[in-house]
Design an enzyme around this catalytic site. Structure first.
Site, PDB file in Angstrom:
ATOM      1  N   TRP A  80       3.827 -47.460 -32.532  1.00  0.00           N
ATOM      2  CA  TRP A  80       2.429 -47.019 -32.395  1.00  0.00           C
ATOM      3  C   TRP A  80       2.142 -45.867 -33.337  1.00  0.00           C
ATOM      4  CZ3 TRP A  80       0.059 -50.881 -30.627  1.00  0.00           C
ATOM      5  CH2 TRP A  80       0.608 -51.680 -29.626  1.00  0.00           C
ATOM      6  N   ASP A 128      -1.788 -39.560 -28.760  1.00  0.00           N
ATOM      7  CA  ASP A 128      -1.920 -40.878 -28.151  1.00  0.00           C
ATOM      8  C   ASP A 128      -1.130 -40.816 -26.843  1.00  0.00           C
ATOM      9  OD1 ASP A 128      -1.662 -43.502 -27.327  1.00  0.00           O
ATOM     10  OD2 ASP A 128      -0.880 -44.265 -29.234  1.00  0.00           O
ATOM     11  N   LYS A 167      -2.117 -49.248 -19.338  1.00  0.00           N
ATOM     12  CA  LYS A 167      -0.750 -48.899 -18.956  1.00  0.00           C
ATOM     13  C   LYS A 167      -0.732 -48.146 -17.625  1.00  0.00           C
ATOM     14  CE  LYS A 167       0.182 -50.472 -23.057  1.00  0.00           C
ATOM     15  NZ  LYS A 167       0.175 -49.701 -24.269  1.00  0.00           N
TER      16      LYS A 167
HETATM   17  C1  PLP Z   1      -0.221 -50.043 -25.804  1.00  0.00           C
HETATM   18  C2  PLP Z   1      -0.269 -48.889 -26.714  1.00  0.00           C
HETATM   19  C3  PLP Z   1      -1.180 -48.812 -27.779  1.00  0.00           C
HETATM   20  C4  PLP Z   1      -2.125 -49.933 -28.130  1.00  0.00           C
HETATM   21  O1  PLP Z   1      -3.166 -49.989 -27.244  1.00  0.00           O
HETATM   22  P1  PLP Z   1      -4.356 -51.035 -27.423  1.00  0.00           P
HETATM   23  O2  PLP Z   1      -5.303 -50.586 -26.352  1.00  0.00           O
HETATM   24  O3  PLP Z   1      -3.785 -52.391 -27.191  1.00  0.00           O
HETATM   25  O4  PLP Z   1      -4.915 -50.910 -28.782  1.00  0.00           O
HETATM   26  C5  PLP Z   1      -1.181 -47.659 -28.544  1.00  0.00           C
HETATM   27  N1  PLP Z   1      -0.337 -46.642 -28.292  1.00  0.00           N
HETATM   28  C6  PLP Z   1       0.552 -46.690 -27.285  1.00  0.00           C
HETATM   29  C7  PLP Z   1       1.468 -45.524 -27.045  1.00  0.00           C
HETATM   30  C8  PLP Z   1       0.618 -47.811 -26.466  1.00  0.00           C
HETATM   31  O5  PLP Z   1       1.509 -47.861 -25.458  1.00  0.00           O
END
Ligand code: PLP
Length: 355
Positions: A99, A166, A190
């Site tokens: 990511w 993030d 998540k």
């Molecule tokens: C799942 C995830 C993403 C991607 O998220 P989307 O909503 O599918 O774009 C980005 N960063 C992390 C840390 C993730 O776990």
């Protein structure tokens, strides 16, 4: 058979959240209409957004001067919106996995990107610690939990420049000192809600500092000014997010989520470390509480498919590891009960006895 949902994302949600959302899908607030067929501007829906924002602020103790936004596009769109809105000349990124790499790739389209450190050479099995953040960077970007590789930055760090994070896969799993960040974002699927909504916590006075034109929809200011209602927001996931936020509060807040996360992670890592068949893949000090990655020891490698089948037959769901790590990944998000973690541990013990 009871299913134990270890999916990495979209992932487990509290049963109450699913039930309350299902009820609102059939009949929203006794209106005789479905949550899916009312206007987002309906007088009944505004309180949903307002309460979700208020609970975000309360649970994370977000200081004055920050906005909470609910947007579409996923965390992946934020990889581009962050540099669009904050990168004038130079940004610093810590490369801790898939990511992070995607975030870095997008930022490079907007200016100079300094990768301060990377653990790519070790297949991202640890979080680099010795690096210097350039003091002339516009911001420093981190991924607090590396969902795929099972490492986590569990503390808010000090940085000479504003930090952007993030937090897709560990939001609400520990208290966060939001004042150390100018922006925190994540996909909801998540730890918060079904897929379809992205949360963004943004410091208002950090906006408006870049000189480029920002397309309306990609400009955080648009969404701050319109209370996430510039266009039609993802109504259903926002409603579910509100139910999750209420659930977190009722359970005792993020401190309690953290206590449970530590308890569950300790249980499972202890078994991984004790069991003769398995070994963890992440450096111990960086082990994620949310995504617990482990493989079979080299001498038992050929048992991997057997264990997957064995555990699946006993109700474990989603424990197959991501292809970049292999083996197994048990995601233990907030909604995951301790009993499910114990059920997985029991499987590991039983399987060990057979070999
Ligand atoms: C799942 C995830 C993403 C991607 O998220 P989307 O909503 O599918 O774009 C980005 N960063 C992390 C840390 C993730 O776990």
């Amino acid at each position: 058979m009871k299913k134990h949902n270890f999916n990495a994302g979209p992932s487990i949600l509290p049963r109450e959240v699913i039930e309350d959302t299902a009820k609102a899908v059939l009949d929203f607030n006794g209106s005789g209409l479905s949550l899916m067929e009312i206007s987002h501007r309906a007088k009944d829906f505004q309180p949903v957004v307002d309460e979700a924002v208020a609970l975000f602020k309360e649970l994370l103790q977000i200081p004055e001067g920050y906005s909470v936004l609910f947007l579409g596009g996923g965390a992946s769109l934020e990889f581009c919106m962050v540099p669009f809105n904050f990168l004038e000349k130079k940004a610093a990124y810590l490369n801790t996995g898939t990511w992070s790499k995607k975030a870095i790739k997008e930022a490079k389209a907007f200016g100079e990107v300094i990768e301060v450190a990377s653990s790519a050479d070790a297949n991202f099995s640890f979080i680099p610690k010795d690096y210097t953040i350039p003091s002339d960077a516009d911001y420093f970007h981190i991924t607090t939990n590396n969902t795929i590789f099972g490492t986590e930055l569990k503390k808010d760090m000090d940085s000479p420049v504003p930090v952007i994070a993030d937090m897709s896969s560990d939001i609400f799993s520990r208290p966060v000192d939001v004042s150390k960040y100018i922006c925190i974002y994540g996909g909801a699927q998540k730890n918060l809600a079904p897929a379809g909504v992205t949360f963004v916590i943004v410091k208002n006075d950090a906006l408006g500092k870049v000189s480029r034109y920002i397309p309306t929809m990609l400009n955080y200011q648009t969404h701050v000014d319109n209370g996430s209602m510039f266009n039609t927001p993802p109504v259903l996931p926002i409603y579910a997010a509100l139910q999750t936020l209420r659930w977190i509060k009722a359970q005792g807040g993020v401190k309690e989520m953290e206590r449970r996360a530590i308890e569950k992670a300790d249980m499972l890592y202890s078994e991984i470390d004790r069991n003769k068949l398995f070994v963890g893949t992440a450096a111990k000090e960086d082990r994620s509480r949310m995504n617990i990655c482990f493989v079979m020891k080299p001498e038992y490698k050929e048992l991997e498919a057997d264990f997957l089948k064995f555990a699946t037959e006993r109700g474990m769901v989603g424990i197959k590891g991501h292809r970049s790590v292999g083996g197994f990944r048990a995601s233990c998000y907030n909604a995951m009960p301790k009993e499910s973690v114990q059920a997985l541990i029991d499987c590991m013990r039983e399987f060990e006895k057979l070999h």
